[in-house]
Design an enzyme around this catalytic site. Structure first.
Site, PDB file in Angstrom:
ATOM      1  N   SER A   1      -9.658  -0.605   7.421  1.00 41.30           N
ATOM      2  CA  SER A   1      -9.140  -0.317   6.086  1.00 41.30           C
ATOM      3  C   SER A   1      -8.450  -1.480   5.405  1.00 41.30           C
ATOM      4  CB  SER A   1      -8.177   0.874   6.139  1.00 41.30           C
ATOM      5  OG  SER A   1      -8.895   2.083   6.262  1.00 41.30           O
TER       6      SER A   1
ATOM      7  N   LYS B   1       0.841  -1.193   0.000  1.00 43.25           N
ATOM      8  CA  LYS B   1       0.000   0.000   0.000  1.00 43.25           C
ATOM      9  C   LYS B   1       0.878   1.246   0.000  1.00 43.25           C
ATOM     10  CE  LYS B   1      -3.592   2.349   2.732  1.00 43.25           C
ATOM     11  NZ  LYS B   1      -4.375   2.312   3.988  1.00 43.25           N
TER      12      LYS B   1
ATOM     13  N   SER C   1      -9.310   1.909   3.308  1.00 40.25           N
ATOM     14  CA  SER C   1      -8.520   2.714   2.400  1.00 40.25           C
ATOM     15  C   SER C   1      -7.559   1.915   1.535  1.00 40.25           C
ATOM     16  CB  SER C   1      -7.718   3.739   3.220  1.00 40.25           C
ATOM     17  OG  SER C   1      -6.852   3.086   4.138  1.00 40.25           O
TER      18      SER C   1
END
Length: 492
Positions: free
Chosen positions: A205, A106, A181
């Site tokens: 997330s 990420k 996210s």
């Protein structure tokens, strides 16, 4: 009519067995309908897909970019590490736990020599010269970082709807919300581009995008995995987590990044008594609970796997309600403090919704913040007694079905976080596991022998229509019982 285009990637049909789907996209654009055809001619072992690094890199550049899930491709770094792996093998060195496993990162997590964009046009400083410990640990175990992934800007949002690079596309169905996210990491695992990915989880997330995209998502116990080199959203809740389609692989990766254990799922003699599983948060009248209850009855009912209780509703509800109040103050204050350095010069560069969330913390005083931090720590300490008589908790992964982008409303974020957020507040480890699909309000494609993801239905066209939505369950354990939790999930 455009000719259907067959992609060269596959995604695991069974999260625990790792069978393969062949995916055909009708039309040339990422918004074309995906048809999933069951083909088990691929090979996938405990360490994920056996495709070569070059095939993985081609998939990253192909389907990964079509899904808008890619921010940087780390081909040079991955190839260098692969050569070193080959050199180790040539001189007879033992194979490491994650030898040759490609993984995604990420893009709030530092990898030396690559920008950490945070999904934003805001400049947070120079490119990192060192990698985050979680990346270095995976590399030392033989894993190969191949790509950094698109995400909600600065991790601030559960829907995945705001990034400077645009939204990630859900491989299950382009009309469905990806969750956030860590949306890009989930998408690349869901699409079979990589078998493993890193994300971060502050209010769900990792687990929410995993549920929205039909893969396994794991949030470890708060504080057990290093967060240095990871840009924070709210340090009091941030946790580095993992995505995979294969539970043994996820377990091995967790052992590596936590520095705890061998990475194999514990085996041996059966426990002296079956664990007790709490179902108090499964509301019999709740839309999101009915399918989970059916799954629980199939897997735990009338079996020796576990005993069941639903007698802790008041206790759990009280813990959750207290914690959410603390979370709201602490998270908004910490996020504002982290970003106020950019307030004057770069405020206009933020995505509008993210900037509004950041500004919502500007009037919280330090005294108010500190008092809530103290209360939060006291809550976490006292809440551990919940597990005196309970081993695990099972809940829905989200407060309702995965919904389409055009169905998002003002209450959607709260609905998505309904069951994930409380366990960030408490700091307890939690896994979301795909168990089937919801088709026209009914469960489709459940397999009594194993958890399955959306698409198991015999009618593959219907199974990937806009009405077919992935269904997941969340399993929660006591703090620092991460290995025990993963072993329990493996036995379901």
């Amino acid at each position: 009519m455009s000719r259907p285009r067959s992609s060269s990637w596959c995604r695991g049909r069974d999260s625990l067995r790792g069978e393969c789907w062949h995916v055909v996209r009708d039309g040339a654009s990422p918004s074309g309908t995906m048809r999933i055809v069951d083909e088990t001619n691929g090979t996938q072992g405990e360490q994920g897909s056996m495709q070569s690094l070059e095939q993985t890199l081609a998939a990253v550049e192909g389907i990964g970019r079509e899904l808008n899930a890619v921010t940087s491709v780390m081909r040079g770094r991955a190839r260098t590490l692969e050569r070193k792996s080959a050199q180790r093998a040539a001189v007879g060195e033992p194979k490491r736990l994650l030898e040759g496993v490609p993984f995604a990162v990420k893009d709030v997590i530092d990898v030396a020599g690559f920008p950490t964009t945070m999904g934003s046009n805001v400049s947070s400083g120079p490119d990192p010269s060192t990698s985050a410990p979680v990346v270095s640990l995976l590399e030392k175990a033989g894993a190969l970082p191949v790509v950094k992934t698109n995400c909600q800007e600065y991790s601030y949002g559960i829907l995945g709807d705001e990034s400077a690079f645009g939204r990630v596309i859900n491989p299950i169905d382009p009309t469905l919300c990806t969750g956030g996210s860590s949306s890009g990491s989930a998408a690349l695992v869901a699409a079979g581009v990589v078998p493993l990915a890193l994300g971060t989880d502050t209010a769900g997330s990792v687990r929410v995008p995993a549920a929205c995209q039909g893969v396994i998502g794991f949030k470890p116990t708060f504080g057990i995995v290093p967060v240095e080199g990871v840009f924070p959203l709210s340090p009091s809740f941030d946790t580095v987590g993992l995505f995979a389609r294969d539970l043994p692989l996820l377990t091995a990766a967790f052992a590596v990044i936590s520095g705890n254990g061998s990475g194999s799922i514990p085996t041996g003699s059966s426990p002296t008594k079956a664990p007790t599983v709490d179902l108090s948060l499964l509301n019999p009248t709740g839309e999101s609970s009915a399918d989970v209850q059916t799954w629980v009855e199939r897997h735990l009912g009338d079996s020796a796997i576990a005993s069941i209780t639903s007698e802790n509703t008041d206790h759990l509800t009280e813990l959750i309600e207290r914690g959410i109040d603390y979370y709201d103050i602490v998270r908004r204050y910490e996020a504002y403090v982290l970003h106020k350095q950019f307030l004057d010069d770069q405020g206009e560069k933020y995505q509008p919704g993210v900037w509004a969330k950041i500004l919502s913390g500007q009037n919280i005083t330090e005294a108010e913040y500190q008092s809530n931090v103290v209360a939060l720590e006291e809550l976490r300490a006292s809440a551990e007694s919940f597990f005196d008589d309970v081993d695990f908790i099972i809940t829905p992964a989200m407060g309702g079905d995965v919904i389409a982008w055009d169905e998002l409303g003002p209450d959607s974020a709260a609905t998505f976080m309904r069951y994930s957020l409380p366990f960030n507040v408490l700091g307890w480890p939690a896994v979301t596991l795909p168990i089937g699909a919801v088709l026209d309000g009914t469960t489709s494609g459940s397999d009594e022998s194993s958890g399955t993801v959306c698409g198991e239905a015999s009618d593959t066209t219907a199974a990937t229509s806009p009405r077919a939505k992935p269904l997941s369950v969340q399993v929660v354990g006591a703090p620092h019982s991460d290995e025990k939790l993963l072993a329990f999930v493996a036995g379901l």
